[in-house]
Design an enzyme around this catalytic site. Structure first.
Site, PDB file in Angstrom:
ATOM      1  N   GLU A  22       4.481  11.554  -5.733  1.00 42.20           N
ATOM      2  CA  GLU A  22       5.507  10.776  -5.983  1.00 42.20           C
ATOM      3  C   GLU A  22       6.807  11.580  -6.348  1.00 42.20           C
ATOM      4  OE1 GLU A  22       6.353   6.413  -7.237  1.00 42.20           O
ATOM      5  OE2 GLU A  22       4.606   7.373  -6.456  1.00 42.20           O
ATOM      6  N   GLN A  65       1.534   1.174 -11.341  1.00 38.89           N
ATOM      7  CA  GLN A  65       1.589   2.560 -10.865  1.00 38.89           C
ATOM      8  C   GLN A  65      -0.117   3.000 -11.345  1.00 38.89           C
ATOM      9  OE1 GLN A  65       3.572   4.848  -9.796  1.00 38.89           O
ATOM     10  NE2 GLN A  65       5.310   3.613 -10.019  1.00 38.89           N
ATOM     11  N   ASP A 112      13.667   2.403  -6.672  1.00 39.23           N
ATOM     12  CA  ASP A 112      12.235   2.939  -6.516  1.00 39.23           C
ATOM     13  C   ASP A 112      11.604   1.860  -5.396  1.00 39.23           C
ATOM     14  OD1 ASP A 112       9.478   3.786  -6.666  1.00 39.23           O
ATOM     15  OD2 ASP A 112       9.179   2.804  -8.712  1.00 39.23           O
ATOM     16  N   CYS A 152       7.726   7.069  -3.378  1.00 36.09           N
ATOM     17  CA  CYS A 152       6.352   7.391  -3.014  1.00 36.09           C
ATOM     18  C   CYS A 152       6.300   7.854  -1.649  1.00 36.09           C
ATOM     19  CB  CYS A 152       5.698   6.043  -3.294  1.00 36.09           C
ATOM     20  SG  CYS A 152       6.069   4.745  -2.137  1.00 36.09           S
ATOM     21  N   ASN A 196       8.720  -1.712 -14.949  1.00 37.88           N
ATOM     22  CA  ASN A 196       8.140  -0.516 -15.376  1.00 37.88           C
ATOM     23  C   ASN A 196       9.250   0.497 -15.959  1.00 37.88           C
ATOM     24  OD1 ASN A 196       5.874   1.641 -15.899  1.00 37.88           O
ATOM     25  ND2 ASN A 196       6.706   2.436 -13.853  1.00 37.88           N
ATOM     26  N   GLU A 236      14.512  -8.058  -8.176  1.00 38.50           N
ATOM     27  CA  GLU A 236      12.933  -7.919  -7.700  1.00 38.50           C
ATOM     28  C   GLU A 236      12.598  -9.201  -6.764  1.00 38.50           C
ATOM     29  OE1 GLU A 236       9.479  -7.280  -6.340  1.00 38.50           O
ATOM     30  OE2 GLU A 236      10.444  -5.615  -7.350  1.00 38.50           O
TER      31      GLU A 236
END
Length: 361
Positions: free
Chosen positions: A353, A185, A294, A319, A218, A234
Site C-alpha cells: 500500500e 483493511q 483510495d 493498493c 475508514n 461510495e
C-alpha cells in the site's frame, strides 16, 4: 486462497525491495524520500479464508500453492491474528464432533479486529436446517463470536453480521462497524499507521474535503475532523450503511455521504446529468481544498483524474503502485508530489500500500 511464504528472517530485505520498487515508480515525478511504515512480523492479518479439504473422513483447513488439486493443510496460521489462531482448533473440534455443523461444509471465513471482536462465516453446499441452527447457536456462545451460515439462497445470522473495531488516530479512538463481506483493511496495525499518516498530512483545514471510494468510512472519520465540511461518496450499499452508522456513532456531523461512484460524481460536478441521490446536497456551496482518494486496484479512470486535478491538494492512497504511477503521469501535469509513503499491509508478498500527497504547482 494461496498458501503464504511466511519467513520473518527475510522480512527486512523484502521490505527494502518493496521500497526500492516504489522509489523507482515514483522517480519520474520527483517524489521526496519515502516514509516507510513496517508491519508486525506475525499475527498481523485480521481476515482469513480457508477452503476445507476432506481426507480420512475429516475436514481440514486448506490452502493451495499453485495446484488447485493439491492442498496444503493448515493447523496454525502465524500471519493471521492471535484471535484467529485461537479460534481455528476450537472450531475444527466443533465441526468434527457435530454432523449438523460439518455436513457439506466447504469454506470458513474469519473476520477479527484489534478490539478483540470476531465473526465467523461457515459456507455450505446444502440447506441450513433447525439442527444446524441449534448447533451453530451453541457454538457461537461457546466461542464468544458472531456466526453466519451461508448456503444457496440462505444467509443465517447468529449474533451480528458485522465486527466492531476501534482504531486510534492522533490520540482519539474511532469506532467502526465492519460488515461481513465488505472490504476492510486486513492489517489493523498498519491501517492505524496509514490513518495517522493521512491525518497528519491532511493538516487542520478551513475549507472542505471531498472523498471518493470512502468504503465504511475508514479514512472519513479522522479526516473529516480536520476539515470544515466533508462530502464522501461510495457505491456499495453495505459499505454506505456501515459508513453512515460509523459517522453517527462517532458524533461526526460535518459530513454528507452520498451513494455515487466516482464516475457518477464526476458527471454530477460536470453538470452532465442530475442525480436524485444528490437531492438536497448543495454542491456549489462546497469549497474543496483537498480531495482524498483510495481507489480499487485498477486506479482512477482518466475522467476521475481530470476531476481531482481541479483541487489544490490530492491525498491518494493506493493498493497498486503500478496504477498509482499511471495516474501520476496525468496528475503530475498540474500537481507535484510533496509527500510519499509505503505501508506494508501485506508482508511476505509483492503487494504493498502506498500514499502520496500532491499539491498544485
Amino acid at each position: 486462497m494461496s498458501a503464504p511464504a511466511f519467513n520473518p528472517a527475510a522480512y527486512t530485505a523484502q521490505l527494502a525491495d518493496k521500497a526500492n520498487r516504489l522509489r523507482e515508480l515514483l522517480a519520474p515525478f520527483a517524489a521526496p524520500e519515502l516514509e516507510i511504515f513496517d508491519s508486525p512480523r506475525e499475527y498481523y492479518r485480521l481476515r482469513a479464508e480457508f477452503r476445507l479439504w476432506r481426507e480420512d473422513g475429516q475436514r481440514h483447513y486448506a490452502m493451495f500453492d499453485g495446484d488447485k488439486r493439491t492442498p496444503v493443510f493448515i493447523e496454525e496460521f502465524p500471519i493471521a491474528s492471535q484471535r484467529i489462531n485461537a479460534l481455528m482448533p476450537r472450531l475444527k473440534a466443533a465441526w468434527q464432533a457435530s454432523d449438523a455443523l460439518s455436513f457439506k461444509l466447504f469454506q470458513v471465513e474469519f473476520l477479527t479486529t484489534l478490539a478483540g471482536d470476531a465473526l465467523i462465516t461457515l459456507c455450505y453446499h446444502r440447506p441450513l436446517d433447525d439442527a444446524w441452527h441449534a448447533a451453530a447457536s451453541a457454538l457461537a456462545a461457546e466461542l464468544n463470536v458472531s456466526l453466519i451460515g451461508r448456503a444457496r439462497g440462505q444467509r443465517v445470522v447468529i449474533g451480528r453480521d458485522y465486527a466492531e473495531e476501534t482504531l486510534t488516530v492522533a490520540g482519539r479512538s474511532f469506532r467502526y462497524r465492519q460488515p461481513e463481506g465488505a472490504f476492510t483493511q486486513p492489517n489493523g496495525e498498519v491501517c492505524q499507521k496509514m490513518l495517522n499518516w493521512a491525518y497528519e498530512v491532511m493538516g487542520e483545514r478551513d475549507d472542505d474535503l471531498l472523498e471518493l471510494y470512502c468504503g465504511n468510512g475508514n479514512f472519513t472519520l479522522p479526516l473529516a475532523s480536520r476539515a470544515r465540511r466533508a462530502l464522501a461518496t461510495e457505491i456499495s450499499k453495505s459499505s454506505v450503511n456501515a459508513a453512515l452508522h460509523n459517522l453517527a456513532d462517532n458524533g461526526i456531523s460535518n459530513t454528507t455521504l452520498v451513494r455515487l461512484s466516482a464516475e457518477e460524481l464526476t458527471q454530477a460536478l460536470n453538470g452532465v446529468r442530475p442525480f436524485r441521490r444528490l437531492a438536497g446536497v448543495d454542491l456549489p456551496s462546497y469549497e474543496f481544498g483537498t480531495v482524498f482518494v483510495d481507489p480499487p486496484r485498477a486506479g482512477m479512470d482518466d475522467d476521475t483524474c481530470r476531476l481531482v486535478q481541479r483541487f489544490p491538494r490530492i491525498l491518494y492512497i493506493s493498493c497498486n503502485p503500478e496504477t498509482l504511477a499511471q495516474n501520476l503521469a496525468l496528475l503530475s501535469e498540474t500537481h507535484q508530489v510533496t509527500r510519499a509513503a509505503l505501508f506494508d499491509q501485506f508482508p511476505y508478498t509483492h503487494h504493498m500500500e502506498s500514499g502520496v500527497l500532491l499539491e498544485r504547482r
